[in-house]
Design an enzyme around this catalytic site. Sequence first.
Site, PDB file in Angstrom:
ATOM      1  N   GLY A 105       1.110  -1.276  -0.059  1.00  0.00           N
ATOM      2  CA  GLY A 105       0.104  -0.092   0.010  1.00  0.00           C
ATOM      3  C   GLY A 105       0.868   1.172   0.066  1.00  0.00           C
ATOM      4  O   GLY A 105       0.522   2.188   0.678  1.00  0.00           O
ATOM      5  N   ALA A 106       2.050   1.202  -0.871  1.00  0.00           N
ATOM      6  CA  ALA A 106       2.993   2.421  -0.738  1.00  0.00           C
ATOM      7  C   ALA A 106       2.613   3.686  -1.899  1.00  0.00           C
ATOM      8  O   ALA A 106       3.506   4.281  -1.964  1.00  0.00           O
ATOM      9  CB  ALA A 106       4.293   1.826  -0.725  1.00  0.00           C
ATOM     10  N   ASN A 107       1.376   3.219  -2.478  1.00  0.00           N
ATOM     11  CA  ASN A 107       1.154   4.517  -3.472  1.00  0.00           C
ATOM     12  C   ASN A 107       0.667   5.625  -2.945  1.00  0.00           C
ATOM     13  O   ASN A 107       0.679   6.752  -3.783  1.00  0.00           O
ATOM     14  CB  ASN A 107       0.139   3.747  -4.497  1.00  0.00           C
ATOM     15  N   TYR A 137     -13.250  -3.550  11.455  1.00  0.00           N
ATOM     16  CA  TYR A 137     -11.927  -2.977  11.275  1.00  0.00           C
ATOM     17  C   TYR A 137     -11.218  -3.160  12.458  1.00  0.00           C
ATOM     18  O   TYR A 137     -10.148  -3.542  12.461  1.00  0.00           O
ATOM     19  CB  TYR A 137     -12.297  -1.415  10.965  1.00  0.00           C
TER      20      TYR A 137
HETATM   21  N1  LIG Z   1      -4.941   6.877   8.671  1.00  0.00           N
HETATM   22  C1  LIG Z   1      -5.092   6.827   9.789  1.00  0.00           C
HETATM   23  O1  LIG Z   1      -5.533   7.635  10.593  1.00  0.00           O
HETATM   24  C2  LIG Z   1      -4.847   5.442  10.446  1.00  0.00           C
HETATM   25  C3  LIG Z   1      -4.902   5.035  11.921  1.00  0.00           C
HETATM   26  C4  LIG Z   1      -4.841   3.980  12.485  1.00  0.00           C
HETATM   27  C5  LIG Z   1      -4.223   2.962  11.363  1.00  0.00           C
HETATM   28  N2  LIG Z   1      -4.167   3.100  10.033  1.00  0.00           N
HETATM   29  C6  LIG Z   1      -3.413   2.073   9.297  1.00  0.00           C
HETATM   30  O2  LIG Z   1      -2.476   2.717   8.541  1.00  0.00           O
HETATM   31  C7  LIG Z   1      -2.573   1.707   7.209  1.00  0.00           C
HETATM   32  C8  LIG Z   1      -2.080   2.711   5.935  1.00  0.00           C
HETATM   33  O3  LIG Z   1      -3.434   3.598   5.924  1.00  0.00           O
HETATM   34  P1  LIG Z   1      -3.789   4.946   5.342  1.00  0.00           P
HETATM   35  O4  LIG Z   1      -4.250   5.585   6.458  1.00  0.00           O
HETATM   36  O5  LIG Z   1      -2.366   5.286   4.700  1.00  0.00           O
HETATM   37  O6  LIG Z   1      -4.796   4.873   4.299  1.00  0.00           O
HETATM   38  P2  LIG Z   1      -4.716   5.087   2.954  1.00  0.00           P
HETATM   39  O7  LIG Z   1      -4.112   6.180   2.406  1.00  0.00           O
HETATM   40  O8  LIG Z   1      -6.279   4.828   2.384  1.00  0.00           O
HETATM   41  O9  LIG Z   1      -3.840   3.847   1.948  1.00  0.00           O
HETATM   42  C9  LIG Z   1      -4.148   2.317   2.240  1.00  0.00           C
HETATM   43  C10 LIG Z   1      -3.200   1.723   1.168  1.00  0.00           C
HETATM   44  O10 LIG Z   1      -3.740   0.413   1.272  1.00  0.00           O
HETATM   45  C11 LIG Z   1      -4.285  -0.064  -0.008  1.00  0.00           C
HETATM   46  N3  LIG Z   1      -5.153  -1.240  -0.067  1.00  0.00           N
HETATM   47  C12 LIG Z   1      -6.415  -0.982   0.347  1.00  0.00           C
HETATM   48  N4  LIG Z   1      -7.075  -2.088  -0.002  1.00  0.00           N
HETATM   49  C13 LIG Z   1      -6.099  -3.143  -0.468  1.00  0.00           C
HETATM   50  C14 LIG Z   1      -6.208  -4.404  -1.115  1.00  0.00           C
HETATM   51  N5  LIG Z   1      -7.256  -5.086  -1.310  1.00  0.00           N
HETATM   52  N6  LIG Z   1      -5.103  -4.816  -1.912  1.00  0.00           N
HETATM   53  C15 LIG Z   1      -3.856  -4.225  -1.580  1.00  0.00           C
HETATM   54  N7  LIG Z   1      -3.959  -3.144  -1.266  1.00  0.00           N
HETATM   55  C16 LIG Z   1      -4.990  -2.343  -0.540  1.00  0.00           C
HETATM   56  C17 LIG Z   1      -4.673   1.164  -0.713  1.00  0.00           C
HETATM   57  O11 LIG Z   1      -4.595   0.842  -2.089  1.00  0.00           O
HETATM   58  P3  LIG Z   1      -5.516   1.831  -3.270  1.00  0.00           P
HETATM   59  O12 LIG Z   1      -4.795   3.159  -3.108  1.00  0.00           O
HETATM   60  O13 LIG Z   1      -5.345   1.308  -4.370  1.00  0.00           O
HETATM   61  O14 LIG Z   1      -6.869   1.725  -2.513  1.00  0.00           O
HETATM   62  C18 LIG Z   1      -3.395   2.180  -0.289  1.00  0.00           C
HETATM   63  O15 LIG Z   1      -2.233   1.902  -0.961  1.00  0.00           O
HETATM   64  C19 LIG Z   1      -3.613   0.812   7.102  1.00  0.00           C
HETATM   65  O16 LIG Z   1      -3.213  -0.310   7.575  1.00  0.00           O
HETATM   66  C20 LIG Z   1      -4.364   1.465   8.332  1.00  0.00           C
HETATM   67  O17 LIG Z   1      -5.451   0.516   8.899  1.00  0.00           O
HETATM   68  C21 LIG Z   1      -4.419   4.362   9.596  1.00  0.00           C
END
Ligand SMILES: NC(=O)c1ccc[n+]([C@@H]2O[C@H](COP(=O)([O-])OP(=O)(O)OC[C@H]3O[C@@H](n4cnc5c(N)ncnc54)[C@H](OP(=O)(O)O)[C@@H]3O)[C@@H](O)[C@H]2O)c1
Length: 274
Positions: A12-14, A165
């Site tokens: 998910g590094a995009n 979640y």
């Molecule tokens: N943001 C917060 O406040 C927060 C808080 C607690 C924990 N987290 C955790 O941090 C991590 C990163 O999240 P983020 O906040 O950076 O969210 P984000 O910007 O939505 O990024 C999520 C990444 O996961 C990928 N992904 C989603 N479904 C996928 C699938 N079926 N197969 C492969 N890749 C998939 C997305 O790909 P696409 O771009 O193609 O959708 C994107 O690259 C997650 O594990 C999340 O639970 C985030």
Amino acid sequence: MDPKGRTYLVTGANIGIGRVTAEKLAARGGRVFLACRSEDKARPVIDGIRAAGGFAEFLPISLDDLGSVRACAKLFLERDEPLHVLINNAGLAGQRGLTKDGFELAFGVNHVGPFLLTQLLLPKLEGEKDARIVNVASKSHYRAKTIDWDAVRRPTANLTALPEYEASKLANVLFTKELSRRLGGKVRAFSLHPGVVATNIWSGAVPWGIRHAIKLFMKTEEQGAETTLHCATSSDVKDGAYYDDCKERRPSRAADDEALAKELWRRSEAWVAA
Ligand SMILES: NC(=O)c1ccc[n+]([C@@H]2O[C@H](COP(=O)([O-])OP(=O)(O)OC[C@H]3O[C@@H](n4cnc5c(N)ncnc54)[C@H](OP(=O)(O)O)[C@@H]3O)[C@@H](O)[C@H]2O)c1
């Protein structure tokens, strides 16, 4: 440990926290593989890293499809490339459904897919100096009291999908602790809460207006990547521990339940073997 010359695989590094994680590791000389579900979406990040003189490559992965997870691991294993740190970052929240292999969507993408990817890449990590597995969990795990083994094999039941979640994030912490017990320090494992970060992850769960307003109080993506980077590179980390704000924190009582962690492991092994 200095990232220079070490190899990292970040899912998910995009975008979001994963994007910043990959960029910062590459800027410090790390060789970074971006495992993402869309090459088009990963391309700008890869081009940016390369333009700055860094090493970045794309690997295709859809964590909601175990066949795709196997194909991604195979592609990486076929390369003459060591692996020092696996960062299971990709995740989703607030979306409902079922994965291709019949898991509740959040549980399948956030736990089952990463569990299989980790198993398949472990042979590459074992034997490397200071090899690590970093699982991006969440403080949401404190709200999950246990894992309902029937519910994780059904489509998302709750309208908000938030209880699902929370259970998936409890699974991340339990998995990390069991990994650490089983690996006995050969490869160290960490889980973490990145903070409440202004990324896309909330777009399905929180209406636009509210999201816009609360973004002001959230961490930036740069700040959100700090604890992941700490777990991936710092020498001041404890095997199996849960981190928040770059500090070790006590996870929930359920996350400390060794019997639950062993049960999750046993079931996860059976699920991915099927
Ligand atoms: N943001 C917060 O406040 C927060 C808080 C607690 C924990 N987290 C955790 O941090 C991590 C990163 O999240 P983020 O906040 O950076 O969210 P984000 O910007 O939505 O990024 C999520 C990444 O996961 C990928 N992904 C989603 N479904 C996928 C699938 N079926 N197969 C492969 N890749 C998939 C997305 O790909 P696409 O771009 O193609 O959708 C994107 O690259 C997650 O594990 C999340 O639970 C985030």
